[in-house]
Each structure stands twice: as structure tokens, then as C-alpha cells.
Design a protein around this motif. Sequence first.
Motif, short mmCIF file in Angstrom:
data_model
loop_
_atom_site.label_atom_id
_atom_site.label_comp_id
_atom_site.label_asym_id
_atom_site.label_seq_id
_atom_site.Cartn_x
_atom_site.Cartn_y
_atom_site.Cartn_z
N GLU A 23 0.63 -1.18 -0.08
CA GLU A 23 0.06 -0.07 -0.05
C GLU A 23 0.89 1.29 -0.08
O GLU A 23 0.59 2.41 -0.68
CB GLU A 23 -0.96 -0.09 1.13
N LEU A 24 1.87 1.46 0.94
CA LEU A 24 2.78 2.64 1.02
C LEU A 24 4.03 2.21 1.53
O LEU A 24 4.27 1.38 2.32
CB LEU A 24 2.18 3.56 2.25
N VAL A 25 5.18 2.44 0.62
CA VAL A 25 6.39 2.24 0.90
C VAL A 25 7.20 3.70 1.03
O VAL A 25 7.02 4.44 -0.02
CB VAL A 25 7.06 1.20 -0.07
N ILE A 26 8.12 3.70 1.98
CA ILE A 26 8.83 5.04 1.81
C ILE A 26 10.51 4.44 1.99
O ILE A 26 10.93 3.61 2.97
CB ILE A 26 8.78 5.88 3.09
N LEU A 27 11.20 4.80 1.07
CA LEU A 27 12.69 4.45 0.93
C LEU A 27 13.69 5.45 0.76
O LEU A 27 13.10 6.48 0.25
CB LEU A 27 12.81 3.27 -0.58
N THR A 28 14.84 5.38 0.97
CA THR A 28 15.89 5.97 0.62
C THR A 28 16.09 5.92 -0.82
O THR A 28 15.87 4.94 -1.46
CB THR A 28 17.13 5.80 1.39
N VAL A 29 16.55 7.05 -1.58
CA VAL A 29 16.95 6.99 -2.82
C VAL A 29 18.07 5.79 -3.14
O VAL A 29 18.02 5.05 -4.15
CB VAL A 29 17.76 8.26 -3.33
N SER A 30 18.96 5.83 -2.25
CA SER A 30 20.00 4.59 -2.39
C SER A 30 19.13 3.26 -2.20
O SER A 30 19.47 2.36 -3.20
CB SER A 30 21.06 4.41 -1.17
N GLU A 31 18.19 3.07 -1.66
CA GLU A 31 17.64 1.83 -1.52
C GLU A 31 16.88 1.54 -2.68
O GLU A 31 16.71 0.27 -3.31
CB GLU A 31 16.46 1.67 -0.27
N PHE A 32 16.33 2.41 -3.26
CA PHE A 32 15.29 2.50 -4.52
C PHE A 32 16.27 2.17 -5.69
O PHE A 32 15.85 1.22 -6.34
CB PHE A 32 14.66 3.82 -4.61
N PHE A 33 17.53 2.73 -5.84
CA PHE A 33 18.36 2.36 -6.83
C PHE A 33 19.06 1.15 -6.80
O PHE A 33 19.45 0.49 -7.85
CB PHE A 33 19.55 3.66 -6.95
N ARG A 34 18.83 0.32 -5.64
CA ARG A 34 19.38 -1.11 -5.53
C ARG A 34 18.39 -1.91 -6.17
O ARG A 34 18.66 -2.90 -6.65
CB ARG A 34 19.82 -1.34 -4.04
N LYS A 35 17.25 -1.38 -6.37
CA LYS A 35 16.02 -2.18 -7.20
C LYS A 35 15.98 -1.78 -8.59
O LYS A 35 15.60 -2.54 -9.54
CB LYS A 35 14.68 -2.14 -6.34
N ALA A 36 15.77 -0.40 -8.53
CA ALA A 36 15.76 0.12 -10.22
C ALA A 36 17.14 0.61 -10.53
O ALA A 36 17.73 1.55 -10.41
CB ALA A 36 14.78 1.43 -10.04
N ALA A 37 17.84 -0.61 -11.39
CA ALA A 37 19.16 -0.28 -11.70
C ALA A 37 19.25 0.93 -12.91
O ALA A 37 18.10 1.03 -13.67
CB ALA A 37 19.57 -1.52 -12.24
N GLU A 38 20.34 1.59 -12.82
CA GLU A 38 20.30 2.65 -14.01
C GLU A 38 20.55 2.02 -15.14
O GLU A 38 21.19 0.87 -15.55
CB GLU A 38 22.15 3.31 -13.67
N GLY A 39 19.90 2.69 -15.91
CA GLY A 39 19.98 2.13 -17.70
C GLY A 39 19.02 1.28 -17.85
O GLY A 39 18.59 0.80 -19.09
N SER A 40 18.34 0.61 -16.92
CA SER A 40 17.17 -0.37 -17.08
C SER A 40 15.84 0.51 -17.08
O SER A 40 15.78 1.57 -16.67
CB SER A 40 17.37 -1.51 -16.00
#
Length: 297
Positions: A23-40
Motif C-alpha cells: 500500500e505505502l512504502v518509503i525508501l531512501t534513494v539509495s535503497e530504491f536504486f538498488r532495485k531500479a538499476a541505472e540504464g534499465s
Amino acid sequence: MLNQDIRTFTLPQISTHPVLRGELVILTVSEFFRKAAEGSHYKNKFYTVLMFSKGEGSLQVDHQLFEIRPNSFFFINYHQAYSFTGIEACEGHVILFTKSFYNYVYTGNRIIKSDTALADLSPCITGLASEKRKDLWQSFEALKKEYSSQNSLFKEIACLQLKVMMLKYIRNTRPVHPVQEAPDRKKELADRFSALANLHFRELKCTSEYAEKLNITPNYLNAVIRERLDMTAGQIIKNRVILEAERLLLHTTLSIAEIAYDLGFSDRSHFGKYFKAEKKYSPNEYRKKESRPVDNP
């Protein structure tokens, strides 16, 4: 699956919250980028707000390319295709939330009670004055505090804090016009048509097919859409098809024939003529124009 180059996220794949999972998630940018890889390339089955306090890079949302700067804010809607490039030293937070969570608390005000206020929200805010930036960050901190507390009624209060923050985002991107409080059947009809077009644009491309689903005549549907949205129903349908075509051309390596098939066209030639009539470029020509200057709102 044809959209093989775009990964689709769902909140349960990302969530770490024991109660608000999905429903709701709050992450740091660093945590998010570990899941959403650059270039993908990605699509989300939820809303996404990115708040950068530091860093640089680029974010492409559908066909628009934006520069990431300190104190820049971004909004990614359901099913929009996006990717990151050139990410360096980014800090901040990411808020992920569903329509159902945003609508969890009912209020009598149409802008606040419904996620329709987020339908056409600008994907980027930059260059805010210091006072307005501070105001947005304070709203976020209040939301994050409630998200982490799990005190009595924390879900209700977190929903209201989220609404406050999104209203401030809206306020910083466009003026809020007075909203009629009386029921508006034409607006409801236009909203239902837009929702249907978003669901069925691949297989249904004629106004008459949508009018049949809505139990009205094609002429009446066109009249309502012209009045509410200042364009024909057919143009709304075409815009949705073209938007998805742009996403697939810019965010996948699918062939033109595969994209034509995915969008419900009988052959590549039909799709090519349909696309060029609207964009003035063939699909191949449009794909070659992938590199664009950054759009600064």
C-alpha cells in the motif's frame, strides 16, 4: 511477453513495512536504486514520488527527459515507463503508494478525496523557492514519522499526511481551480471513458465501441468529450495508442512489427501510417530521435 525490456514493479516486491505492505512504502534513494538499476527500464503498478536533496543525473519518463538536481521533485504515474542515467551521489527519499491507499480516507472535497487529482500531474518540479522547498520537505517528514510510528490510527494519519503533501506538489505545479460540489454526470462519463480507453486501447480504437460499453450514442460521447476535454473521443483513443507506441519505441528493443502486434494492429504498415499521421515521423525515424535535450519545466 512482448514488453520484454520493461520490468514491472509491484509494491509487494519492494515493501518492507510489516503493516502497509502493498500500500505505502518509503525508501531512501539509495535503497530504491538498488532495485531500479541505472540504464534499465521500468513501469510501476503504483504512484512514485522521488525527492532529491543531493545528486545529479537524468530521469526519462515516457518520452520526456529531465535533469536530476538538488531539491528536485518527480512524480511517476501508474504504468509510465521510466529509466535513470548518469546517476551520481544522489540522496533523498522515494514514496511509493497505491490508488487504494490514497483514497483510504474519505473527505467531501473532490480534489482531496480522489486520486483523479493526480491523473495529469506534472512529472517534475525544479527551481522552487527556499520556503516552498522547505514546506514540501516538512510535509514529507511528517508523513515519514507517521509511517514509522505504527501508533493508533497511524494508517489514517499517514493517508492524510500523504494527501497534504500531494496537494502541495499540485499547488507548486499548477493553480487549483474551484471544483463544483454538485454531481456532474458529464464529468463522470468523461472519466469513465478515459478509464476505458486506458484499459482497452489495444483492441478498441473506434468511438462507437466505447459508446456501446457506456450505453450511449457515439455522437453524445463525442459531444461530452469535446465539452470536457476540448477534443474528440477518437483523438483521446489515438493519443493513448500513440503514447504506448512512444513508450515501446523508446524503452524497448522490440521490432516495429512486434510493437504493431502488441498495439493491436493487423500489420506493420498499418501501424506505421497510423503513427506517422500523428507524429510526422515513421516509427523507425522516431526511434532514431531517441536522444533529446532535457525538458526544463
